[in-house]
Design a protein around this motif. Sequence first.
Motif, PDB file in Angstrom:
ATOM      1  N   LYS A  59      65.929 -49.066  10.580  1.00 54.25           N
ATOM      2  CA  LYS A  59      67.022 -49.366   9.675  1.00 54.25           C
ATOM      3  C   LYS A  59      67.436 -50.649   9.301  1.00 54.25           C
ATOM      4  N   LYS A  60      66.946 -51.652  10.048  1.00 51.03           N
ATOM      5  CA  LYS A  60      67.393 -52.932   9.576  1.00 51.03           C
ATOM      6  C   LYS A  60      66.364 -53.526   8.779  1.00 51.03           C
ATOM      7  N   PHE A  61      65.279 -52.817   8.524  1.00 53.51           N
ATOM      8  CA  PHE A  61      64.277 -52.919   7.554  1.00 53.51           C
ATOM      9  C   PHE A  61      64.430 -52.128   6.245  1.00 53.51           C
ATOM     10  N   GLY A  62      65.578 -51.378   6.631  1.00 54.40           N
ATOM     11  CA  GLY A  62      65.860 -50.423   5.298  1.00 54.40           C
ATOM     12  C   GLY A  62      65.132 -49.224   5.272  1.00 54.40           C
ATOM     13  N   ILE A  63      64.401 -48.687   6.558  1.00 57.47           N
ATOM     14  CA  ILE A  63      63.673 -47.675   6.398  1.00 57.47           C
ATOM     15  C   ILE A  63      64.508 -46.519   7.224  1.00 57.47           C
ATOM     16  N   ASP A  64      64.185 -45.326   6.562  1.00 57.30           N
ATOM     17  CA  ASP A  64      64.747 -44.059   7.164  1.00 57.30           C
ATOM     18  C   ASP A  64      63.668 -43.700   8.382  1.00 57.30           C
ATOM     19  N   PRO A  65      64.158 -43.780   9.606  1.00 62.42           N
ATOM     20  CA  PRO A  65      63.263 -43.187  10.826  1.00 62.42           C
ATOM     21  C   PRO A  65      62.628 -41.842  10.465  1.00 62.42           C
ATOM     22  N   ASP A  66      63.558 -41.008  10.133  1.00 63.97           N
ATOM     23  CA  ASP A  66      62.953 -39.584   9.846  1.00 63.97           C
ATOM     24  C   ASP A  66      62.021 -39.487   8.889  1.00 63.97           C
ATOM     25  N   ARG A  67      62.074 -39.966   7.963  1.00 70.64           N
ATOM     26  CA  ARG A  67      60.963 -40.270   6.918  1.00 70.64           C
ATOM     27  C   ARG A  67      59.819 -40.720   7.360  1.00 70.64           C
ATOM     28  N   ALA A  68      59.872 -41.896   8.184  1.00 72.19           N
ATOM     29  CA  ALA A  68      58.982 -42.721   8.577  1.00 72.19           C
ATOM     30  C   ALA A  68      58.037 -42.306   9.771  1.00 72.19           C
ATOM     31  N   ILE A  69      58.564 -41.204  10.444  1.00 75.37           N
ATOM     32  CA  ILE A  69      58.033 -40.524  11.630  1.00 75.37           C
ATOM     33  C   ILE A  69      56.621 -40.070  11.280  1.00 75.37           C
ATOM     34  N   ASP A  70      56.686 -39.506  10.244  1.00 70.04           N
ATOM     35  CA  ASP A  70      55.676 -38.898   9.431  1.00 70.04           C
ATOM     36  C   ASP A  70      54.146 -39.821   9.248  1.00 70.04           C
ATOM     37  N   ALA A  71      54.774 -40.765   8.613  1.00 67.91           N
ATOM     38  CA  ALA A  71      53.825 -42.075   8.251  1.00 67.91           C
ATOM     39  C   ALA A  71      53.128 -42.614   9.515  1.00 67.91           C
ATOM     40  N   VAL A  72      54.125 -42.580  10.727  1.00 71.23           N
ATOM     41  CA  VAL A  72      53.661 -43.488  11.805  1.00 71.23           C
ATOM     42  C   VAL A  72      52.834 -42.553  12.649  1.00 71.23           C
ATOM     43  N   ILE A  73      52.843 -41.368  12.743  1.00 67.70           N
ATOM     44  CA  ILE A  73      51.980 -40.177  13.360  1.00 67.70           C
ATOM     45  C   ILE A  73      50.687 -40.329  12.434  1.00 67.70           C
ATOM     46  N   ALA A  74      50.680 -40.218  11.085  1.00 67.08           N
ATOM     47  CA  ALA A  74      49.442 -40.310  10.269  1.00 67.08           C
ATOM     48  C   ALA A  74      48.780 -41.519  10.586  1.00 67.08           C
ATOM     49  N   LEU A 307      69.573 -44.162   1.070  1.00 65.78           N
ATOM     50  CA  LEU A 307      68.761 -43.317   1.980  1.00 65.78           C
ATOM     51  C   LEU A 307      69.358 -43.575   3.455  1.00 65.78           C
ATOM     52  N   ILE A 308      69.587 -44.604   3.908  1.00 71.18           N
ATOM     53  CA  ILE A 308      70.214 -44.860   5.272  1.00 71.18           C
ATOM     54  C   ILE A 308      71.298 -43.880   5.584  1.00 71.18           C
ATOM     55  N   ARG A 309      72.318 -44.020   4.394  1.00 67.78           N
ATOM     56  CA  ARG A 309      73.519 -43.290   4.561  1.00 67.78           C
ATOM     57  C   ARG A 309      73.391 -41.843   4.596  1.00 67.78           C
ATOM     58  N   GLU A 310      72.580 -41.283   3.803  1.00 69.54           N
ATOM     59  CA  GLU A 310      72.137 -39.896   3.778  1.00 69.54           C
ATOM     60  C   GLU A 310      71.386 -39.528   5.132  1.00 69.54           C
ATOM     61  N   SER A 311      70.651 -40.149   5.863  1.00 71.05           N
ATOM     62  CA  SER A 311      69.937 -40.006   6.935  1.00 71.05           C
ATOM     63  C   SER A 311      71.152 -39.872   7.997  1.00 71.05           C
ATOM     64  N   GLU A 312      72.204 -40.835   8.212  1.00 72.73           N
ATOM     65  CA  GLU A 312      73.067 -41.033   9.022  1.00 72.73           C
ATOM     66  C   GLU A 312      73.942 -39.620   8.962  1.00 72.73           C
TER      67      GLU A 312
END
Length: 329
Positions: A59-74, A307-312
């Motif tokens: 989140k400090k980098f402006g990234i939503d972890p919920d979206r990023a998890i798919d990219a990390v797994i890939a 995006l971060i607000r929506e995620s929270e």
Amino acid sequence: MTEVERITNPDRIVFPNLGIDITINSTAFSIFGFEIKWYAVIISFGLLLAMAYCFPRMKKFGIDPDRAIDAVIAGIIGGMIGARIYYVAFRWEHYAGNIKEILNFRNGGLAIYGGIIGAILIGGIMCRIRKVKLAPMLDIAGMGFLIGQGVGRWGNFVNQEAFGTNTDCLFAMTGGTIQNTIMHEVSNPESSMYGTSMSELYGVHPCFLYESLWCIAGFIVLALYSKHRKFDGQLFLMYLAWYGMGRFIIEGFRTDSLMLGNIRASQLLALLCVITATAVHIAILMRSKYKGEPFLLYCNTSESKELIRESEEKYNKNKKENENHGTDN
């Protein structure tokens, strides 16, 4: 140069100048008769440690972890596949007659640069699909790579591989597998890749240790500088330059380099990474100074904040629903 004893136990590892003498079986444990190697355990631990560090900081980098998890797994899947393909491609004479062995990751045979390429390629595609900004994601990935590589190199230690030429330095090491490899592969004129003259009766450079320490030091540098980064992608460029510089030097000691003709492939790629990353880094800084345009990090944009607000909000809503459901039960 001080002579060392001949070791018959393939699991025994000795650092003669440090007085360290240990025995480590390459098999960590067995499940239903299936052996799990320490190499795989250590690599997995490095990945988990990298994820444990990176996810809370997204989140400090402006990234939503919920979206990023798919990219990390890939990225992890792509990294493993890329690392294996890269290694097998340069050792095809060994795997050509044993295709099943290509799928055997447990005993080693992963090339870091192939892993980086695969992770960025597949992870980058998933970032686009999940609408995750690539540049800040690469900044986080760069720090994660250094953690994973710093820990993962100890898999080479257990396997007694990726070692260097003879040395009598303080950290010189030897072992049963190392000595056997030197006797039957490295010192054999027919199999030696570049005429390396070595003796099993002397210690060798622990290249795994050099690279592990270099990666850990690089992680500390990037982690400290992350609070002062000027533009998205800067940390990743620093990662490429830092790791490339260390790998270029360390690769020169190794006796098992993947070769491109008479050139060490990883050493060449490391040099290209250092030159390219440094040039791009300088060019971006100079362009901003020349045009007088201040940098704007993605984490400070309205898009990122939304995006971060929506995620929270989604997280809080799900948490509240789970609490209410628990109360009803």
